[in-house]
Design an enzyme around this catalytic site. Structure first.
Site, PDB file in Angstrom:
ATOM      1  N   ASP A 181     -46.133  -0.215 -22.261  1.00 39.60           N
ATOM      2  CA  ASP A 181     -44.811  -0.408 -22.867  1.00 39.60           C
ATOM      3  C   ASP A 181     -45.002  -1.186 -24.163  1.00 39.60           C
ATOM      4  O   ASP A 181     -46.104  -1.623 -24.483  1.00 39.60           O
ATOM      5  CB  ASP A 181     -43.869  -1.101 -21.883  1.00 39.60           C
ATOM      6  CG  ASP A 181     -44.341  -2.497 -21.524  1.00 39.60           C
ATOM      7  OD1 ASP A 181     -45.341  -2.971 -22.095  1.00 39.60           O
ATOM      8  OD2 ASP A 181     -43.700  -3.123 -20.667  1.00 39.60           O
ATOM      9  N   SER A 182     -43.931  -1.387 -24.895  1.00 39.25           N
ATOM     10  CA  SER A 182     -44.060  -2.006 -26.220  1.00 39.25           C
ATOM     11  C   SER A 182     -44.071  -3.521 -26.165  1.00 39.25           C
ATOM     12  O   SER A 182     -44.387  -4.177 -27.139  1.00 39.25           O
ATOM     13  CB  SER A 182     -42.873  -1.582 -27.080  1.00 39.25           C
ATOM     14  OG  SER A 182     -41.689  -2.184 -26.584  1.00 39.25           O
ATOM     15  N   GLY A 183     -43.682  -4.079 -25.027  1.00 41.78           N
ATOM     16  CA  GLY A 183     -43.577  -5.527 -24.931  1.00 41.78           C
ATOM     17  C   GLY A 183     -42.191  -6.025 -25.312  1.00 41.78           C
ATOM     18  O   GLY A 183     -41.853  -7.183 -25.060  1.00 41.78           O
ATOM     19  N   GLY A 184     -41.389  -5.163 -25.909  1.00 38.70           N
ATOM     20  CA  GLY A 184     -40.049  -5.561 -26.347  1.00 38.70           C
ATOM     21  C   GLY A 184     -39.217  -6.113 -25.202  1.00 38.70           C
ATOM     22  O   GLY A 184     -38.614  -7.174 -25.316  1.00 38.70           O
ATOM     23  N   ASP A 218     -38.744  -1.644 -29.505  1.00 34.17           N
ATOM     24  CA  ASP A 218     -37.329  -1.261 -29.537  1.00 34.17           C
ATOM     25  C   ASP A 218     -36.495  -2.494 -29.213  1.00 34.17           C
ATOM     26  O   ASP A 218     -37.039  -3.523 -28.805  1.00 34.17           O
ATOM     27  CB  ASP A 218     -37.048  -0.152 -28.506  1.00 34.17           C
ATOM     28  CG  ASP A 218     -37.347  -0.602 -27.085  1.00 34.17           C
ATOM     29  OD1 ASP A 218     -38.284  -1.412 -26.895  1.00 34.17           O
ATOM     30  OD2 ASP A 218     -36.666  -0.152 -26.141  1.00 34.17           O
ATOM     31  N   GLN A 274     -32.075   4.210 -26.905  1.00 30.71           N
ATOM     32  CA  GLN A 274     -31.256   3.096 -26.407  1.00 30.71           C
ATOM     33  C   GLN A 274     -29.778   3.512 -26.464  1.00 30.71           C
ATOM     34  O   GLN A 274     -29.483   4.676 -26.329  1.00 30.71           O
ATOM     35  CB  GLN A 274     -31.536   1.829 -27.245  1.00 30.71           C
ATOM     36  CG  GLN A 274     -32.919   1.222 -26.978  1.00 30.71           C
ATOM     37  CD  GLN A 274     -33.032   0.556 -25.605  1.00 30.71           C
ATOM     38  OE1 GLN A 274     -32.045   0.328 -24.909  1.00 30.71           O
ATOM     39  NE2 GLN A 274     -34.258   0.238 -25.200  1.00 30.71           N
ATOM     40  N   GLY A 284     -33.253   0.678 -21.604  1.00 29.35           N
ATOM     41  CA  GLY A 284     -31.991  -0.043 -21.462  1.00 29.35           C
ATOM     42  C   GLY A 284     -31.155   0.343 -20.271  1.00 29.35           C
ATOM     43  O   GLY A 284     -29.970   0.018 -20.214  1.00 29.35           O
ATOM     44  N   ASP A 329     -41.522   4.193 -13.476  1.00 31.94           N
ATOM     45  CA  ASP A 329     -42.339   3.016 -13.182  1.00 31.94           C
ATOM     46  C   ASP A 329     -41.397   1.937 -12.700  1.00 31.94           C
ATOM     47  O   ASP A 329     -40.228   1.919 -13.079  1.00 31.94           O
ATOM     48  CB  ASP A 329     -43.054   2.513 -14.444  1.00 31.94           C
ATOM     49  CG  ASP A 329     -42.116   1.730 -15.337  1.00 31.94           C
ATOM     50  OD1 ASP A 329     -42.086   0.495 -15.222  1.00 31.94           O
ATOM     51  OD2 ASP A 329     -41.390   2.329 -16.140  1.00 31.94           O
ATOM     52  N   CYS A 338     -46.067   8.083   7.863  1.00 29.04           N
ATOM     53  CA  CYS A 338     -46.867   7.760   6.675  1.00 29.04           C
ATOM     54  C   CYS A 338     -48.354   7.971   6.941  1.00 29.04           C
ATOM     55  O   CYS A 338     -48.853   7.670   8.028  1.00 29.04           O
ATOM     56  CB  CYS A 338     -46.608   6.318   6.258  1.00 29.04           C
ATOM     57  SG  CYS A 338     -47.475   5.854   4.761  1.00 29.04           S
ATOM     58  N   CYS A 396     -50.755   6.532   5.016  1.00 29.24           N
ATOM     59  CA  CYS A 396     -51.533   5.534   4.259  1.00 29.24           C
ATOM     60  C   CYS A 396     -52.510   4.793   5.182  1.00 29.24           C
ATOM     61  O   CYS A 396     -52.393   4.829   6.399  1.00 29.24           O
ATOM     62  CB  CYS A 396     -50.604   4.560   3.528  1.00 29.24           C
ATOM     63  SG  CYS A 396     -50.023   3.166   4.519  1.00 29.24           S
ATOM     64  N   CYS A 404     -50.821   2.357   7.623  1.00 30.54           N
ATOM     65  CA  CYS A 404     -50.127   2.992   8.751  1.00 30.54           C
ATOM     66  C   CYS A 404     -51.087   3.693   9.708  1.00 30.54           C
ATOM     67  O   CYS A 404     -50.805   3.794  10.902  1.00 30.54           O
ATOM     68  CB  CYS A 404     -49.078   3.970   8.225  1.00 30.54           C
ATOM     69  SG  CYS A 404     -47.687   3.113   7.456  1.00 30.54           S
ATOM     70  N   HIS A 411     -48.857   0.551   1.530  1.00 34.40           N
ATOM     71  CA  HIS A 411     -47.816   1.348   2.193  1.00 34.40           C
ATOM     72  C   HIS A 411     -46.636   1.652   1.254  1.00 34.40           C
ATOM     73  O   HIS A 411     -46.200   2.798   1.155  1.00 34.40           O
ATOM     74  CB  HIS A 411     -47.292   0.674   3.464  1.00 34.40           C
ATOM     75  CG  HIS A 411     -46.070   1.363   3.969  1.00 34.40           C
ATOM     76  ND1 HIS A 411     -46.146   2.603   4.590  1.00 34.40           N
ATOM     77  CD2 HIS A 411     -44.752   1.071   3.855  1.00 34.40           C
ATOM     78  CE1 HIS A 411     -44.907   3.016   4.848  1.00 34.40           C
ATOM     79  NE2 HIS A 411     -44.048   2.106   4.417  1.00 34.40           N
TER      80      HIS A 411
HETATM   81 ZN   LIG Z   1     -47.884   3.648   5.228  1.00 31.50          ZN
END
Ligand SMILES: [Zn+2]
Length: 368
Positions: A90-93, A144, A201, A228, A278, A316, A318, A321, A347
């Protein structure tokens, strides 16, 4: 860089392939967040094993610590952190606006004091591109201005204008040959294949969202971040703003809904053609002892799990699990061991990654 392989006939949802210098990923995709260059409590091998293909890292944090000198010396961010897959930074903004102290914003850039040691820094659109170029980020974001919620129309309009002006300067900086990615039109080709996205934005105003999308679209970026949103507004408002933003961008280009990652938001947002997500929520919840299931969030410390010898989620696949029970993980939490943070992180991330796999399948089968 982005190829749509399956289109929904019911909505703008699509499944695609996003090509980066560090590999091609399947979209829609969720990027685990590695704020300081690590997904908290997990190794890269564990992140790969749960099926994550790309990560997001934060320019603001890495710029302040360890700093660009160290990352440059290491040979870039991938080498420094030991992750060989794609990275979006990301830009850090957003962090400057939310974490830093004594910030001053003008057309040149943002002056702020580090939240770590109070030192003063100036981030300009050019500097932000330079930092991400030194990182070698596969996808970079321009500086931004993200307004808080709620904000007035005048404040939101000012931020839209500035975001567009900064986007132009970011693109010019990005195409500076010294940063290693001259324009393909210049005849030199973009040797490393890294790209700079544009950010839309507009606060919570439909006309400003439309205007921002049109202005950023005119600058011809290869993809977009929708910024935003998910800043405290009601869900229906977020969806309305998302709809206007994406309606005014090219359908064919990839889109990242920045900072959004609740399962219900992801399921809604893919219908508007969002390809990348994200969010720190799955990993943060894990460290606070909450695990995700199809029925919602559960708290592992809850007494009802004391003798529950079933996995966190019976469906699940994973590592946590497949190998451990709720009773055991609960015991570790209460005993203040550090292992359960890793198990719950694995998980929760797998839960979201599995959701993305299901969404891709549903799009291919015409169910979304
Ligand atoms: Zn799991």
């Amino acid at each position: 860089m982005f190829k749509i392989i399956s289109k929904s006939s019911r909505s703008k949802a699509r499944a695609g392939k996003l090509k980066t210098p560090h590999g091609t990923i399947d979209t829609p995709a969720f990027m685990p967040v590695g704020t300081q260059g690590a997904v908290k409590a997990a190794t890269w091998q564990q992140v790969k094993d749960i099926g994550a293909q790309m990560i997001l890292s934060n320019t603001y944090h890495l710029y302040l610590r360890p700093g660009i000198k160290v990352i440059k010396k290491a040979g870039g961010l991938h080498k420094f952190i030991g992750w060989d897959g794609p990275i979006l930074t990301d830009s850090g903004g957003y962090q400057v606006f939310s974490l830093a102290k004594l910030r001053k914003i003008n057309d040149e850039g943002v002056t702020f004091n580090s939240h770590i040691d109070g030192s003063e820094h100036l981030l300009t659109p050019e500097k932000v591109v330079e930092i991400q170029s030194i990182f070698g980020s596969d996808i970079m974001m321009p500086l931004d201005e993200c307004v808080a919620y709620p904000s007035t129309k005048a404040e939101s309009e000012k931020a839209v204008k500035r975001t567009t002006r900064w986007a132009k300067r970011s693109k010019e900086a990005f195409l500076t040959p010294s940063f290693g990615h001259p324009s393909p039109q210049s005849g030199e080709g973009n040797k490393r294949g890294e790209v700079l996205f544009g950010i839309v934005q507009g606060g919570m105003f439909k006309d400003l969202r439309k205007r921002s999308a049109e202005e950023i679209r005119a600058l011809d970026f290869p993809g977009y971040g929708i910024g935003g949103l998910s800043v405290g507004e009601p869900k229906d408002l977020m969806i309305k703003m998302l709809e206007v933003s994406t309606d005014n961008l090219e359908y064919e280009k990839s889109k990242h809904l920045m900072g959004v990652g609740f399962p219900e938001d992801i399921m809604e947002a893919v219908k508007f053609g969002i390809d990348l997500f994200d969010c720190v929520i799955p990993t943060r919840l894990a460290r606070h002892g909450a695990f995700l299931t199809k029925e919602g969030k559960e708290i592992i410390r809850n007494a009802k799990f004391a003798s529950d010898f079933t996995p966190l989620d019976k469906d699940c696949d994973c590592y946590a699990c497949k190998n451990f029970t709720k009773a055991y993980i609960r015991h570790l939490f209460i005993a203040k061991e550090i292992l359960p943070l890793t198990l719950m992180t694995i998980h929760n991330l797998r839960f979201i990654i599995r959701l993305m796999e299901e969404i891709r399948e549903k799009i291919k089968n015409g169910l979304i």
